[in-house]
Design an enzyme around this catalytic site. Structure first.
Site, mmCIF file in Angstrom:
data_model
loop_
_atom_site.group_PDB
_atom_site.id
_atom_site.type_symbol
_atom_site.label_atom_id
_atom_site.label_comp_id
_atom_site.label_asym_id
_atom_site.label_seq_id
_atom_site.Cartn_x
_atom_site.Cartn_y
_atom_site.Cartn_z
ATOM 1 N N ASP A 36 0.830 -1.208 0.000
ATOM 2 C CA ASP A 36 0.000 0.000 0.000
ATOM 3 C C ASP A 36 0.862 1.254 0.000
ATOM 4 O OD1 ASP A 36 -2.807 -1.155 2.060
ATOM 5 O OD2 ASP A 36 -2.231 -1.536 -0.009
ATOM 6 N N ALA A 37 1.961 1.220 0.755
ATOM 7 C CA ALA A 37 2.824 2.403 0.836
ATOM 8 C C ALA A 37 3.429 2.737 -0.524
ATOM 9 C CB ALA A 37 3.932 2.163 1.865
ATOM 10 N N SER A 85 -13.319 6.596 -3.901
ATOM 11 C CA SER A 85 -12.242 6.329 -2.961
ATOM 12 C C SER A 85 -12.127 7.513 -2.008
ATOM 13 C CB SER A 85 -10.942 6.110 -3.732
ATOM 14 O OG SER A 85 -9.891 5.818 -2.858
ATOM 15 N N GLU A 123 -13.951 6.627 12.260
ATOM 16 C CA GLU A 123 -14.201 5.194 12.123
ATOM 17 C C GLU A 123 -12.893 4.455 11.840
ATOM 18 O OE1 GLU A 123 -17.313 6.619 9.015
ATOM 19 O OE2 GLU A 123 -17.737 4.503 9.394
ATOM 20 N N LYS A 125 -10.680 2.032 9.478
ATOM 21 C CA LYS A 125 -10.593 1.713 8.047
ATOM 22 C C LYS A 125 -10.388 0.203 7.920
ATOM 23 C CE LYS A 125 -8.479 3.145 3.699
ATOM 24 N NZ LYS A 125 -8.286 1.774 3.190
ATOM 25 N N ARG A 146 -17.114 -2.791 -5.659
ATOM 26 C CA ARG A 146 -16.797 -1.430 -6.070
ATOM 27 C C ARG A 146 -16.429 -1.376 -7.551
ATOM 28 N NH1 ARG A 146 -14.358 2.887 -3.229
ATOM 29 N NH2 ARG A 146 -13.561 1.517 -1.595
ATOM 30 N N GLU A 182 -18.152 -3.020 4.089
ATOM 31 C CA GLU A 182 -16.942 -3.822 3.876
ATOM 32 C C GLU A 182 -17.206 -5.279 4.227
ATOM 33 O OE1 GLU A 182 -12.691 -2.861 2.912
ATOM 34 O OE2 GLU A 182 -14.573 -1.737 2.899
ATOM 35 N N CYS A 462 17.908 -32.082 -6.528
ATOM 36 C CA CYS A 462 17.605 -31.381 -5.279
ATOM 37 C C CYS A 462 16.170 -31.631 -4.835
ATOM 38 C CB CYS A 462 17.846 -29.886 -5.449
ATOM 39 S SG CYS A 462 17.606 -28.946 -3.936
#
EC number: 6.5.1.2
Length: 697
Positions: A36-37, A85, A123, A125, A146, A182, A462
């Site tokens: 997300d970052a 959004s 609220e 998230k 969405r 959600e 292997c």
């Protein structure tokens, strides 16, 4: 100035393309490709560039919409009120700036006194999947994801299986009510689901959000019904026809409503209370009112402290102006309301001691350093291991055994070591040394030049790579052993019946029939398929060995050039590089593979089992020798694999991209950018009939 504008336009185009690709992975495939970052950083850069260069803003920009188009597997639902959004904040300064903008606007509109601060509703998230529920006369008639904010996927049948979602509302319901909320899964229920999936030898999920999204978007509602999904309402879309009380406090909660809405309450908090009265689940555990930026930041800090104890995942908090008339005055921008803000949490971090660095062998032979940690609680879970990615990362971060290190759950999912804590390195801290041999099989570990990943060279031998090697070798383009799939290979390897590729050829129908989901007929068919694979073409056998960088076409070219497996095994890099289209990288990869004694031993065992490859047939004619073809779209009769086989048999090559060197582009229905590129470059374009005529088929 013109040069700067041009650079900005190029960067904007690149950012839009990258963001759209990430959107498809996140919103459509439920498989995010970045944290997300990282995504937020890309979006913020694009927003800033478009702010600085408003002439570059287009309706198609990711800043003007949300997410990606839905999959065709579900029906489409057009949202009467767009599911927008929220703008994001990452530090206190951005929250304070948001509060100032809200206050200035509302004071200018006469809704706040000069000495008064805005009131907000705060609220959690929730980290799940956003959906919209449509009720008509109190009855659930439709549910949609969405999607791209304008159009979502029809998941009504699946949502009806979620027990938290009422099929009929209580009390006096409006004629039309769209509820936004959600879908999520509690962590404890997620853990139980994964244990159950693993026990049945089925796919396990990465995190609760992934599990919730995957469960909701099942084509079979019966599967969704078995999953422990929850739902919380947090907003609304259309509201029409309230019985007995008509007010017009809020004309449209977002642009695009079909007619004027009427709401029974005048604050966001009161509206959520009303939704709860109708029987809808509302997450009231942490919802509260706050005044001004100071109140918002206090809420954020409190939730941050309590976050590890929550039963579900959250990735931030949400602030909304509480007054609905004030929300109406503040309005919307293209992709977000001006009256709301999401304040995101950073990836959670903690410090602990690095006890050791061991290496892990992946299914393809990749060697990954793994940090063994003193147990530490991070992001809601106890972490004892964390990735260090590769040898270069260990060096770059200067992480040493014995260090006190910072651990982060990147994207709140994958634990990683960020780096050592300055000033806490003990005198006896030791540097990591990459081993020279595989800890699983003892084969040599090599790291090719210009690559960050070191690899075990014992591919056929292997144990860590065994299952992937067998699955690849049994594939249709390799040995083509029909009936030998992933689950059967798991059983054969886990039971010890198959330890190498050569062991497949010693299997008999009796022992196969004793395996799970295998009857006598299936066992007989598999043995027959294995027997047919005793005389593969040399190119197929070479491809089946899974040599790095050696694809189907390269394997065939090398087989045609050398004629036998023995000649290939004994060739040096210079000789290998003499084969058509074999450069130094591929030649080095083949040479390293056969230089490993364990791999040569497997070839000897294959011969002992009666595996004798036949020489690769040469091209049927030389008119197309060396010509490059590109396939795009869907052909009426041939599959791409069939077309590829015919082209290769005629001496041609098949590429995945169009260039000036492309001789022909074969275009079927729904041909995409490759066709446009071919027309731009003047490359000859054929349909299926034209290809068949060219090949003489």
């Amino acid at each position: 100035m013109a040069g700067q504008a041009g650079q900005a336009a190029q960067r904007v185009a690149a950012l839009r393309n990258e963001i759209e690709q990430h959107n498809v992975r996140y919103y459509v495939h439920d498989d995010p490709s970045v944290s997300d970052a990282e995504y937020d950083a890309l979006m913020r850069e694009l927003i800033q560039l478009e702010t600085d260069h408003p002439e570059l803003v287009t309706p198609e920009s990711p800043t003007q919409r949300v997410g990606a188009a839905p999959l065709a597997a579900f029906g489409s639902v057009r949202h009467a009120v767009p599911m927008l959004s929220l703008g994001n904040a990452f530090d206190p300064d951005e929250v304070q700036a948001f509060d100032r903008r809200v206050g200035d606007t509302l004071r200018g509109a006469g809704l706040l006194r000069v000495d008064q601060q805005p009131e907000y509703f705060c609220e959690l998230k929730l980290d799940g999947l956003a959906i919209s529920l449509r009720y008509e006369d109190g009855v659930l008639v439709q549910a949609a994801t969405r999607g791209d904010g304008q159009t979502g996927e029809d998941v009504t049948a699946n949502v009806r299986t979620i027990r938290a979602v009422p099929l009929r509302l209580k009390g006096a319901a409006p004629r039309v009510l769209e509820v936004r909320g959600e879908v999520l899964m509690n962590r404890a229920e997620f853990d139980r689901l994964n244990r159950s999936q693993a026990a049945r030898d089925e796919k396990v999920f990465v995190n609760p959000r992934n599990a919730a999204a995957g469960s909701l978007r099942q084509l079979d509602p019966r599967i969704t019904a078995q999953r422990p999904l929850r739902f919380f309402a947090y907003s609304w879309g259309e509201v029409h026809g309230l019985p007995g009380r008509q007010t017009a406090l809020f004309d449209e909660p977002a642009p695009g409503a079909r007619e004027e809405s009427t709401l029974p309450r005048d604050t966001h908090g009161a509206m959520l209370d009303w939704l709860a009265e109708l029987g809808l689940p509302v997450n009231t555990r942490h919802n509260r009112r706050a005044v001004g930026a100071e109140g918002l930041l206090a809420f954020y800090e409190q939730v941050g402290r309590e976050r590890p104890g929550l039963p579900y995942d959250i990735d931030g908090v949400v602030y909304k102006v509480n007054s609905l008339p004030a929300q109406k005055v503040l309005g919307f921008v293209a992709r977000a309301p001006r009256f709301a803000l999401a304040h995101k949490f950073p990836a959670e971090e903690a410090t602990t001691r690095l006890l050791d660095i061991e290496v892990q062998v992946g299914r393809t032979g990749a060697i990954t350093p793994v940090a063994r940690l003193q147990p530490v609680f991070v992001g809601g879970v106890t972490v004892t291991n964390a990735t260090l990615h590769n040898e270069d990362e260990v060096r770059r971060k200067d992480v040493r055994i014995g260090d006190t290190v910072t651990v982060r759950r990147a994207g709140d999912v994958i634990p990683e070591v960020v780096g050592p804590v300055p000033g806490k390195r003990p005198a006896d801290a030791r540097e990591f040394v990459m081993p020279v041999s595989c800890p699983v099989c003892g084969s040599a570990i090599e790291r090719p030049e210009d690559e960050a990943i070191a690899r075990c060279t014992g591919g056929l031998f292997c144990a860590a790579q065994r299952k992937q090697t067998l699955l690849h070798a049994a594939g249709r383009k390799a040995l083509d052993i029909d009936g030998l799939g992933e689950k059967l290979i798991d059983q054969l390897v886990d039971s010890g019946r198959v330890k190498s590729l050569a062991d497949l050829y010693s299997l008999n129908a009796f022992e196969l029939a004793a395996l799970e989901r295998m009857g006598k007929k299936s066992a007989d068919n598999l043995v027959a398929a294995i027997d047919r694979a005793r005389t593969p073409s040399l190119g197929r056998l070479l491809f089946a060995l899974g040599i790095r960088h050696v694809g189907e076409t390269t394997a065939r070219d090398v087989a045609r050039h050398f004629g036998s497996i023995e000649t290939i095994m004994d060739a040096d890099e210079e000789a290998l590089a003499g084969a058509p289209d074999v450069g130094p990288v591929v030649a080095g990869s083949i040479r390293r593979f056969f230089a490993e004694p364990h791999n040569r031993e497997i070839i000897d065992l294959l011969k002992a089992q009666g595996v004798h490859p036949v020489p690769e047939a040469g091209p049927q004619g030389n008119t197309l020798a060396g010509k490059t073809f590109v396939l795009t779209g869907t052909m009426p009769n041939w599959t791409r694999d069939e077309a590829t086989r015919h082209i290769l048999a005629a001496g041609g090559k098949v590429s995945g991209s169009v260039s000036k060197k492309t001789a022909y582009v074969v275009a079927g229905e729904e041909a995409g950018s490759k066709l446009a590129k071919a027309q731009e470059l003047g490359v000859t374009v054929l349909d299926e009939d034209g290809l068949k005529a060219l090949l003489g088929v």
